[in-house]
Write a protein that holds these residues in place. Structure first.
Motif, mmCIF file in Angstrom:
data_model
loop_
_atom_site.group_PDB
_atom_site.id
_atom_site.type_symbol
_atom_site.label_atom_id
_atom_site.label_comp_id
_atom_site.label_asym_id
_atom_site.label_seq_id
_atom_site.Cartn_x
_atom_site.Cartn_y
_atom_site.Cartn_z
ATOM 1 N N VAL A 123 0.866 -1.188 0.000
ATOM 2 C CA VAL A 123 0.000 0.000 0.000
ATOM 3 C C VAL A 123 0.899 1.234 0.000
ATOM 4 O O VAL A 123 2.087 1.163 0.296
ATOM 5 C CB VAL A 123 -0.946 0.047 1.221
ATOM 6 N N ILE A 124 0.305 2.364 -0.342
ATOM 7 C CA ILE A 124 1.026 3.645 -0.328
ATOM 8 C C ILE A 124 0.632 4.387 0.948
ATOM 9 O O ILE A 124 -0.548 4.413 1.318
ATOM 10 C CB ILE A 124 0.656 4.494 -1.555
ATOM 11 N N ILE A 125 1.619 4.977 1.608
ATOM 12 C CA ILE A 125 1.327 5.857 2.745
ATOM 13 C C ILE A 125 1.907 7.240 2.470
ATOM 14 O O ILE A 125 2.894 7.378 1.731
ATOM 15 C CB ILE A 125 1.884 5.316 4.072
ATOM 16 N N THR A 126 1.272 8.244 3.047
ATOM 17 C CA THR A 126 1.774 9.619 2.939
ATOM 18 C C THR A 126 1.670 10.273 4.322
ATOM 19 O O THR A 126 0.939 9.783 5.190
ATOM 20 C CB THR A 126 0.950 10.464 1.942
ATOM 21 N N PRO A 127 2.368 11.373 4.526
ATOM 22 C CA PRO A 127 2.144 12.126 5.764
ATOM 23 C C PRO A 127 0.671 12.520 5.869
ATOM 24 O O PRO A 127 -0.036 12.634 4.859
ATOM 25 C CB PRO A 127 3.042 13.357 5.601
ATOM 26 N N LYS A 128 0.203 12.738 7.081
ATOM 27 C CA LYS A 128 -1.201 13.090 7.299
ATOM 28 C C LYS A 128 -1.557 14.341 6.489
ATOM 29 O O LYS A 128 -0.826 15.334 6.471
ATOM 30 C CB LYS A 128 -1.452 13.372 8.791
ATOM 31 N N GLY A 129 -2.670 14.266 5.767
ATOM 32 C CA GLY A 129 -3.084 15.366 4.909
ATOM 33 C C GLY A 129 -2.659 15.202 3.473
ATOM 34 O O GLY A 129 -3.115 15.926 2.590
ATOM 35 N N VAL A 145 8.653 13.782 -6.797
ATOM 36 C CA VAL A 145 8.063 13.039 -5.682
ATOM 37 C C VAL A 145 9.167 12.252 -4.968
ATOM 38 O O VAL A 145 9.876 11.458 -5.585
ATOM 39 C CB VAL A 145 6.949 12.078 -6.154
ATOM 40 N N LYS A 146 9.300 12.505 -3.667
ATOM 41 C CA LYS A 146 10.290 11.783 -2.885
ATOM 42 C C LYS A 146 9.633 10.530 -2.303
ATOM 43 O O LYS A 146 8.775 10.607 -1.436
ATOM 44 C CB LYS A 146 10.845 12.658 -1.751
ATOM 45 N N LEU A 147 10.062 9.379 -2.830
ATOM 46 C CA LEU A 147 9.446 8.102 -2.480
ATOM 47 C C LEU A 147 10.402 7.277 -1.618
ATOM 48 O O LEU A 147 11.586 7.151 -1.927
ATOM 49 C CB LEU A 147 9.103 7.328 -3.757
ATOM 50 N N LEU A 148 9.860 6.685 -0.558
ATOM 51 C CA LEU A 148 10.620 5.788 0.311
ATOM 52 C C LEU A 148 10.123 4.368 0.088
ATOM 53 O O LEU A 148 8.916 4.108 0.132
ATOM 54 C CB LEU A 148 10.437 6.173 1.778
ATOM 55 N N ILE A 149 11.059 3.443 -0.152
ATOM 56 C CA ILE A 149 10.703 2.067 -0.498
ATOM 57 C C ILE A 149 11.577 1.095 0.299
ATOM 58 O O ILE A 149 12.781 1.331 0.461
ATOM 59 C CB ILE A 149 10.920 1.790 -2.008
ATOM 60 N N PRO A 150 11.021 -0.035 0.755
ATOM 61 C CA PRO A 150 11.866 -1.082 1.322
ATOM 62 C C PRO A 150 12.835 -1.597 0.250
ATOM 63 O O PRO A 150 12.497 -1.624 -0.936
ATOM 64 C CB PRO A 150 10.871 -2.175 1.733
ATOM 65 N N ASP A 151 14.015 -1.982 0.658
ATOM 66 C CA ASP A 151 15.068 -2.421 -0.269
ATOM 67 C C ASP A 151 14.520 -3.368 -1.331
ATOM 68 O O ASP A 151 13.893 -4.375 -1.021
ATOM 69 C CB ASP A 151 16.177 -3.112 0.531
ATOM 70 N N LYS A 152 14.761 -3.029 -2.602
ATOM 71 C CA LYS A 152 14.139 -3.803 -3.686
ATOM 72 C C LYS A 152 14.810 -5.143 -3.934
ATOM 73 O O LYS A 152 14.272 -5.985 -4.663
ATOM 74 C CB LYS A 152 14.109 -2.986 -4.977
ATOM 75 N N GLU A 153 15.986 -5.372 -3.371
ATOM 76 C CA GLU A 153 16.647 -6.663 -3.534
ATOM 77 C C GLU A 153 16.502 -7.530 -2.285
ATOM 78 O O GLU A 153 16.367 -8.747 -2.376
ATOM 79 C CB GLU A 153 18.142 -6.470 -3.843
ATOM 80 N N ALA A 199 5.870 10.128 0.037
ATOM 81 C CA ALA A 199 5.095 8.886 0.029
ATOM 82 C C ALA A 199 6.026 7.719 0.319
ATOM 83 O O ALA A 199 7.242 7.810 0.137
ATOM 84 C CB ALA A 199 4.398 8.686 -1.316
ATOM 85 N N GLY A 200 5.429 6.639 0.781
ATOM 86 C CA GLY A 200 6.198 5.422 1.033
ATOM 87 C C GLY A 200 5.407 4.199 0.632
ATOM 88 O O GLY A 200 4.170 4.252 0.537
ATOM 89 N N ILE A 201 6.115 3.123 0.378
ATOM 90 C CA ILE A 201 5.481 1.834 0.112
ATOM 91 C C ILE A 201 5.706 0.949 1.336
ATOM 92 O O ILE A 201 6.845 0.741 1.762
ATOM 93 C CB ILE A 201 6.079 1.143 -1.130
ATOM 94 N N VAL A 202 4.608 0.439 1.901
ATOM 95 C CA VAL A 202 4.709 -0.459 3.054
ATOM 96 C C VAL A 202 3.706 -1.595 2.878
ATOM 97 O O VAL A 202 2.970 -1.650 1.887
ATOM 98 C CB VAL A 202 4.445 0.279 4.384
ATOM 99 N N GLU A 203 3.682 -2.490 3.867
ATOM 100 C CA GLU A 203 2.698 -3.560 3.885
ATOM 101 C C GLU A 203 1.467 -3.064 4.623
ATOM 102 O O GLU A 203 1.567 -2.255 5.546
ATOM 103 C CB GLU A 203 3.304 -4.780 4.587
ATOM 104 N N TYR A 204 0.310 -3.539 4.224
ATOM 105 C CA TYR A 204 -0.949 -3.077 4.818
ATOM 106 C C TYR A 204 -0.919 -3.102 6.350
ATOM 107 O O TYR A 204 -1.378 -2.172 7.008
ATOM 108 C CB TYR A 204 -2.093 -3.951 4.291
ATOM 109 N N SER A 205 -0.319 -4.150 6.932
ATOM 110 C CA SER A 205 -0.284 -4.278 8.393
ATOM 111 C C SER A 205 0.572 -3.209 9.061
ATOM 112 O O SER A 205 0.375 -2.911 10.247
ATOM 113 C CB SER A 205 0.242 -5.664 8.793
ATOM 114 N N ASN A 206 1.521 -2.623 8.323
ATOM 115 C CA ASN A 206 2.393 -1.604 8.908
ATOM 116 C C ASN A 206 1.639 -0.321 9.260
ATOM 117 O O ASN A 206 2.146 0.510 10.020
ATOM 118 C CB ASN A 206 3.542 -1.265 7.960
ATOM 119 N N THR A 207 0.451 -0.160 8.712
ATOM 120 C CA THR A 207 -0.338 1.042 8.993
ATOM 121 C C THR A 207 -1.263 0.843 10.199
ATOM 122 O O THR A 207 -1.900 1.784 10.656
ATOM 123 C CB THR A 207 -1.206 1.409 7.774
#
Length: 267
Positions: A123-129, A145-153, A199-207
């Motif tokens: 899922v995608i997360i962003t700062p509140k707002g 867009v500054k995107l944060l992602i878990p290591d792709k490898e 924005a960041g990419i995380v797993e649904y449970s991380n939210t």
């Protein structure tokens, strides 16, 4: 004569009673004389860092049920694969996604697989707002867009989301923005909470524990790639039957515990 004989018998009986007490025959059976129960050999499991909470609870449940402790080591899935390849010992492999189990299987390390315990849902997360106005995955490719992602490898989630970027043809634009790669989804959440990205990419449970502090944008199911979370026994195990028992336990009890921590358990 009769009195003297009676005294001899009384003396002999008293001596016998003292001897019996000294030898422990007077102690209650099954306590002090019982041999201590032999401790059961623990199982050793390699577990994806993002699965720490549910798997820790499941390990405790299994120990309470069977008396067998499950020792856990946590890391990103890629590091775990390298670790088990180097050590060539252990009983259970529980990474964040099926591709890592399949890679271990090709190397001859996997004995048996139980799945699906739960799903890894990007899922995608962003700062509140949502100040960058991100509404869909394609927006992540916008210039600046500054995107944060878990290591792709090294992480299951990083590998999975890049398959989605490839499917949409936006990988080059994503990489042109210079995404920041972090060790785990949990670190992505922490960085977004500190305002370190759009924005960041995380797993649904991380939210799950930060729903009031973040905005969540679910990725369109038509393009999102959801990965299975499997559990496997290793060919290195010296406790094959016990490891198989834990596998069966995970398959039965795992989904409900994972759901408790915010993981999706239905595709």
């Amino acid at each position: 004569m009769t009195i003297k004989l009676a005294q001899v018998w009384k003396t002999a009986l008293l001596a016998l009673l003292i001897a019996l007490l000294a030898s422990g025959c007077g102690k209650p059976a099954g306590k002090e004389n019982a041999a201590p129960a032999q401790a059961k050999t623990p199982l050793f499991a390699y577990v994806g860092a993002n699965l720490k909470d549910p798997v820790s609870e499941l390990a405790q449940m299994y120990e309470q049920k069977t008396g067998v402790k499950v020792e856990l080591t946590f890391n990103n899935s890629g590091s775990l694969l390298s670790q088990l390849e180097t050590m060539k010992k252990g009983d259970i492999y529980l990474p964040g996604g099926m591709p890592f189990v399949e890679a271990a299987q090709k190397k001859g390390y996997i004995d048996e697989i139980a799945g699906t315990i739960a799903y890894h849902t990007p899922v995608i997360i962003t700062p509140k707002g949502n100040p960058a106005n991100i509404s869909k995955v394609q927006d992540l490719a916008r210039s600046g867009v500054k995107l944060l992602i878990p290591d792709k490898e090294a992480t299951a989630l990083g590998k999975t989301v890049f398959k989605t970027f490839d499917k949409l043809g936006i990988t080059a634009d994503i990489e042109k923005n210079g995404p920041v790669y972090l060790e785990s989804p949990a670190k992505v959440v922490a960085a977004i909470l500190m305002g370190q990205g759009n924005a960041g990419i995380v797993e649904y449970s991380n939210t799950y524990q930060n729903q009031d502090k973040l905005d969540l944008i679910e990725i369109d199911p038509a393009v999102n790639i959801v990965d299975q979370i499997p559990c496997a026994t290793l060919t290195f195990t010296t406790q094959k039957e016990q490891a198989k028992d834990f596998l069966a336990f995970m398959k039965t009890e795992g989904p409900a515990v994972f759901a408790k921590y915010g993981f999706k358990t239905k595709s």
